[in-house]
Design an enzyme around this catalytic site. Structure first.
Site, mmCIF file in Angstrom:
data_model
loop_
_atom_site.group_PDB
_atom_site.id
_atom_site.type_symbol
_atom_site.label_atom_id
_atom_site.label_comp_id
_atom_site.label_asym_id
_atom_site.label_seq_id
_atom_site.Cartn_x
_atom_site.Cartn_y
_atom_site.Cartn_z
ATOM 1 C CG ASP A 56 -1.823 1.196 1.285
ATOM 2 O OD1 ASP A 56 -2.326 1.608 0.220
ATOM 3 O OD2 ASP A 56 -2.044 1.716 2.396
ATOM 4 C CD GLU A 68 -5.256 0.360 -2.327
ATOM 5 O OE1 GLU A 68 -6.191 -0.399 -2.046
ATOM 6 O OE2 GLU A 68 -4.819 1.230 -1.549
ATOM 7 C CG ASP A 95 -0.659 3.174 6.188
ATOM 8 O OD1 ASP A 95 -1.415 3.638 5.315
ATOM 9 O OD2 ASP A 95 -0.223 3.845 7.139
#
Length: 169
Positions: free
Chosen positions: A7, A68, A140
């Site tokens: 992420d 992502e 996260d």
């Protein structure tokens, strides 16, 4: 197969590593890389993330990676900086010879929660249900584990499709 999900973030870059054995997913590790050089030196912050993520990949030796997609927000400068952090998230696994899957946040949420517009807290909850008792380093890291889960499902689907095509041909 071992999968790392990432992420991306300039201040906090989450990562999560899972093992995939058929339909069974098991947690290996997760964490957050915090960029050093908070005084605004972008190059030092990116280097810090690069070094930390490199160490994670050396330690856990994943077979596959996924990152992502970042969303574009109203602050163009912040979006550009986030994009540079995302570049680190793509570069490090590529240096290890991994093909990197990329997923939109809605695709990750749909895979993990079942709804593409799920709230962050719902993603976190479903990740914790998937890996009961696991200590998750923060939001996260939970997001990164969700990316890894999404990629694992995608790889399994692609594998089933290839097997079906081989059987049909």
């Amino acid at each position: 197969m071992r999968v790392i999900g990432i992420d991306p973030g300039l201040r906090n870059l989450g990562w999560g590593v899972i093992d995939v054995a058929g339909a069974r997913l098991s947690h290996v590790a997760n964490g957050i890389c915090h960029s050093a050089g908070e005084d605004g030196d972008l190059a030092q912050r990116l280097l810090s993330l690069f070094d930390q993520l490199t160490a994670v990949l050396k330690t856990h030796a994943p077979d596959a990676a996924a990152v992502e997609h970042t969303f574009v927000n109203k602050d163009a400068v912040a979006t550009l900086k986030l994009g540079q952090a995302r570049g680190i998230a793509l570069l490090v696994p590529a240096r290890f010879g991994l093909v990197v899957g990329e997923y939109a946040p809605n695709a990750v949420k749909k895979t993990v929660v079942g709804v593409g517009h799920a709230a962050k807290v719902q993603v976190d909850h479903m990740v914790r249900l998937q890996f009961p008792g696991v200590q998750i380093a923060g939001a996260d890291a939970a997001d990164a584990l969700a990316v890894a889960i999404c990629h694992a499902h995608h790889l399994q689907s692609a594998g089933r499709l290839q097997a079906a095509l081989r059987a049909a041909g």
